[in-house]
Design a protein around this motif. Structure first.
Motif, PDB file in Angstrom:
ATOM      1  N   TYR A 138       0.800  -1.230   0.000  1.00 18.63           N
ATOM      2  CA  TYR A 138       0.000   0.000   0.000  1.00 18.63           C
ATOM      3  C   TYR A 138       0.830   1.275   0.000  1.00 18.63           C
ATOM      4  N   ARG A 139       2.088   1.221   0.460  1.00 17.13           N
ATOM      5  CA  ARG A 139       2.875   2.452   0.584  1.00 17.13           C
ATOM      6  C   ARG A 139       3.974   2.622  -0.457  1.00 17.13           C
ATOM      7  N   SER A 140       4.521   1.538  -0.955  1.00 21.65           N
ATOM      8  CA  SER A 140       5.694   1.632  -1.825  1.00 21.65           C
ATOM      9  C   SER A 140       5.365   2.329  -3.144  1.00 21.65           C
ATOM     10  N   VAL A 141       6.300   3.150  -3.617  1.00 26.06           N
ATOM     11  CA  VAL A 141       6.165   3.778  -4.927  1.00 26.06           C
ATOM     12  C   VAL A 141       6.912   2.972  -5.988  1.00 26.06           C
ATOM     13  N   ASP A 142       7.562   1.898  -5.573  1.00 30.53           N
ATOM     14  CA  ASP A 142       8.290   1.016  -6.482  1.00 30.53           C
ATOM     15  C   ASP A 142       7.331  -0.047  -7.017  1.00 30.53           C
ATOM     16  N   ARG A 143       6.881   0.133  -8.253  1.00 36.95           N
ATOM     17  CA  ARG A 143       5.906  -0.779  -8.851  1.00 36.95           C
ATOM     18  C   ARG A 143       6.405  -2.221  -8.882  1.00 36.95           C
ATOM     19  N   ALA A 144       7.669  -2.394  -9.221  1.00 34.97           N
ATOM     20  CA  ALA A 144       8.235  -3.753  -9.297  1.00 34.97           C
ATOM     21  C   ALA A 144       8.154  -4.442  -7.931  1.00 34.97           C
ATOM     22  N   GLN A 145       8.441  -3.700  -6.873  1.00 34.85           N
ATOM     23  CA  GLN A 145       8.376  -4.268  -5.532  1.00 34.85           C
ATOM     24  C   GLN A 145       6.938  -4.667  -5.185  1.00 34.85           C
ATOM     25  N   VAL A 146       5.987  -3.806  -5.515  1.00 34.49           N
ATOM     26  CA  VAL A 146       4.580  -4.097  -5.244  1.00 34.49           C
ATOM     27  C   VAL A 146       4.132  -5.320  -6.030  1.00 34.49           C
ATOM     28  N   LEU A 147       4.469  -5.375  -7.321  1.00 32.53           N
ATOM     29  CA  LEU A 147       4.064  -6.510  -8.153  1.00 32.53           C
ATOM     30  C   LEU A 147       4.722  -7.810  -7.685  1.00 32.53           C
ATOM     31  N   THR A 148       5.949  -7.739  -7.213  1.00 34.79           N
ATOM     32  CA  THR A 148       6.629  -8.921  -6.689  1.00 34.79           C
ATOM     33  C   THR A 148       5.896  -9.457  -5.461  1.00 34.79           C
ATOM     34  N   LEU A 149       5.499  -8.545  -4.575  1.00 32.38           N
ATOM     35  CA  LEU A 149       4.759  -8.980  -3.383  1.00 32.38           C
ATOM     36  C   LEU A 149       3.380  -9.529  -3.740  1.00 32.38           C
ATOM     37  N   LEU A 150       2.720  -8.918  -4.711  1.00 29.68           N
ATOM     38  CA  LEU A 150       1.422  -9.429  -5.137  1.00 29.68           C
ATOM     39  C   LEU A 150       1.562 -10.833  -5.729  1.00 29.68           C
ATOM     40  N   ALA A 151       2.636 -11.054  -6.491  1.00 34.55           N
ATOM     41  CA  ALA A 151       2.891 -12.377  -7.058  1.00 34.55           C
ATOM     42  C   ALA A 151       3.239 -13.378  -5.957  1.00 34.55           C
ATOM     43  N   LYS A 152       3.987 -12.939  -4.955  1.00 35.28           N
ATOM     44  CA  LYS A 152       4.378 -13.820  -3.837  1.00 35.28           C
ATOM     45  C   LYS A 152       3.147 -14.439  -3.171  1.00 35.28           C
ATOM     46  N   TYR A 153       2.095 -13.647  -3.024  1.00 36.63           N
ATOM     47  CA  TYR A 153       0.880 -14.123  -2.359  1.00 36.63           C
ATOM     48  C   TYR A 153      -0.203 -14.547  -3.349  1.00 36.63           C
ATOM     49  N   LYS A 154       0.133 -14.561  -4.646  1.00 35.05           N
ATOM     50  CA  LYS A 154      -0.824 -14.933  -5.703  1.00 35.05           C
ATOM     51  C   LYS A 154      -2.098 -14.081  -5.614  1.00 35.05           C
ATOM     52  N   ALA A 155      -1.906 -12.796  -5.301  1.00 39.84           N
ATOM     53  CA  ALA A 155      -3.032 -11.879  -5.149  1.00 39.84           C
ATOM     54  C   ALA A 155      -3.637 -11.534  -6.507  1.00 39.84           C
ATOM     55  N   THR A 156      -4.945 -11.433  -6.515  1.00 35.62           N
ATOM     56  CA  THR A 156      -5.671 -11.083  -7.737  1.00 35.62           C
ATOM     57  C   THR A 156      -6.183  -9.655  -7.684  1.00 35.62           C
ATOM     58  N   TYR A 157      -6.665  -9.241  -6.505  1.00 41.40           N
ATOM     59  CA  TYR A 157      -7.288  -7.928  -6.357  1.00 41.40           C
ATOM     60  C   TYR A 157      -6.660  -7.150  -5.203  1.00 41.40           C
ATOM     61  N   VAL A 158      -6.633  -5.830  -5.364  1.00 39.68           N
ATOM     62  CA  VAL A 158      -6.253  -4.929  -4.275  1.00 39.68           C
ATOM     63  C   VAL A 158      -7.479  -4.094  -3.961  1.00 39.68           C
ATOM     64  N   TYR A 159      -7.873  -4.118  -2.705  1.00 42.18           N
ATOM     65  CA  TYR A 159      -9.072  -3.426  -2.246  1.00 42.18           C
ATOM     66  C   TYR A 159      -8.675  -2.088  -1.653  1.00 42.18           C
ATOM     67  N   ALA A 160      -9.375  -1.035  -2.049  1.00 38.75           N
ATOM     68  CA  ALA A 160      -9.091   0.316  -1.549  1.00 38.75           C
ATOM     69  C   ALA A 160     -10.397   0.946  -1.071  1.00 38.75           C
ATOM     70  N   GLY A 161     -10.678   0.737   0.217  1.00 39.17           N
ATOM     71  CA  GLY A 161     -11.896   1.269   0.821  1.00 39.17           C
ATOM     72  C   GLY A 161     -11.582   2.285   1.897  1.00 39.17           C
ATOM     73  N   HIS A 162     -12.545   2.538   2.764  1.00 34.38           N
ATOM     74  CA  HIS A 162     -12.380   3.590   3.773  1.00 34.38           C
ATOM     75  C   HIS A 162     -11.290   3.268   4.794  1.00 34.38           C
ATOM     76  N   LEU A 163     -11.111   2.007   5.175  1.00 35.02           N
ATOM     77  CA  LEU A 163     -10.050   1.683   6.126  1.00 35.02           C
ATOM     78  C   LEU A 163      -8.673   1.857   5.497  1.00 35.02           C
ATOM     79  N   GLU A 164      -8.535   1.443   4.256  1.00 38.15           N
ATOM     80  CA  GLU A 164      -7.260   1.613   3.561  1.00 38.15           C
ATOM     81  C   GLU A 164      -6.949   3.095   3.358  1.00 38.15           C
ATOM     82  N   ARG A 165      -7.982   3.869   3.033  1.00 39.26           N
ATOM     83  CA  ARG A 165      -7.797   5.308   2.839  1.00 39.26           C
ATOM     84  C   ARG A 165      -7.371   5.977   4.147  1.00 39.26           C
TER      85      ARG A 165
END
Length: 196
Positions: A138-165
């Motif tokens: 949620y915080r990193s500005v490094d896209r590659a780092q974010v995508l690597t972590l999403l792949a690590k957990y086999k994530a499909t969706y990122v949720y951005a609601g009121h708690l995340e905001r």
């Protein structure tokens, strides 16, 4: 064991010269029992808000009333996300509103309530580092780092609601649109899909 113990002790006290003590003990237990029975009756009205709302078995009906934008997002996931899709959502303390997406959709998330996980597993070995990885996603500005972590957990969706905001800020959430597909958006919530 306490019921039998009470019976055994009171039976011994009611026989012989201890009758007044036995009756006093039974009277005290009776007062405590009646006092304890107040909670089940009073809690029904407290927990149901005096039955003010329409009766329903839908556990998410209050979300529809209190936060319709989030309800729409949850409904979108239930209707469109394939079973087993991993949804990234912010993590927080147990018995809080965090882990709401996983709870309401049945879809897995990276980490819900860490304290609850420890309680049921007996250690943090299975999820150590996951809260930090979520913060990085949620915080990193490094896209590659974010995508690597999403792949690590086999994530499909990122949720951005009121708690995340409230936890990460709107600018941190808006950056997902630059490298992910926006599959749902309303006035309060957005859902981004990882590009494969």
């Amino acid at each position: 064991a306490s019921a039998y113990g009470l019976y055994y002790v009171s039976l011994r006290l009611l026989r012989g010269g201890w009758r007044p003590v036995g009756f006093a003990l039974l009277g005290l237990v009776g007062v405590l029992l009646v006092g304890a029975l107040v909670y089940p009756v009073a809690s029904v009205f407290s927990k149901t808000n005096g039955f003010a709302g329409p009766p329903t078995l839908d556990g998410t009906a209050y979300v529809k009333r209190e936060n319709p934008g989030e309800h729409q997002a949850i409904q979108w996931l239930m209707d469109n996300a394939p079973a087993g899709s991993v949804v990234v959502e912010a993590t927080g303390g147990q018995y809080s509103e965090y882990a709401r997406v996983a709870t309401r959709t049945g879809l897995p998330t990276i980490l819900g309530w860490a304290g609850h996980e420890w309680q049921w597993r007996g250690s943090d070995k299975a999820y150590v580092g996951r809260a930090e990885d979520l913060d990085t996603i949620y915080r990193s500005v490094d896209r590659a780092q974010v995508l690597t972590l999403l792949a690590k957990y086999k994530a499909t969706y990122v949720y951005a609601g009121h708690l995340e905001r409230s936890k990460y800020g709107q600018p941190a959430l808006d950056r997902f649109a630059a490298f992910m597909d926006t599959v749902f958006r309303n006035e309060t919530t957005a859902i981004y899909k990882v590009r494969r």
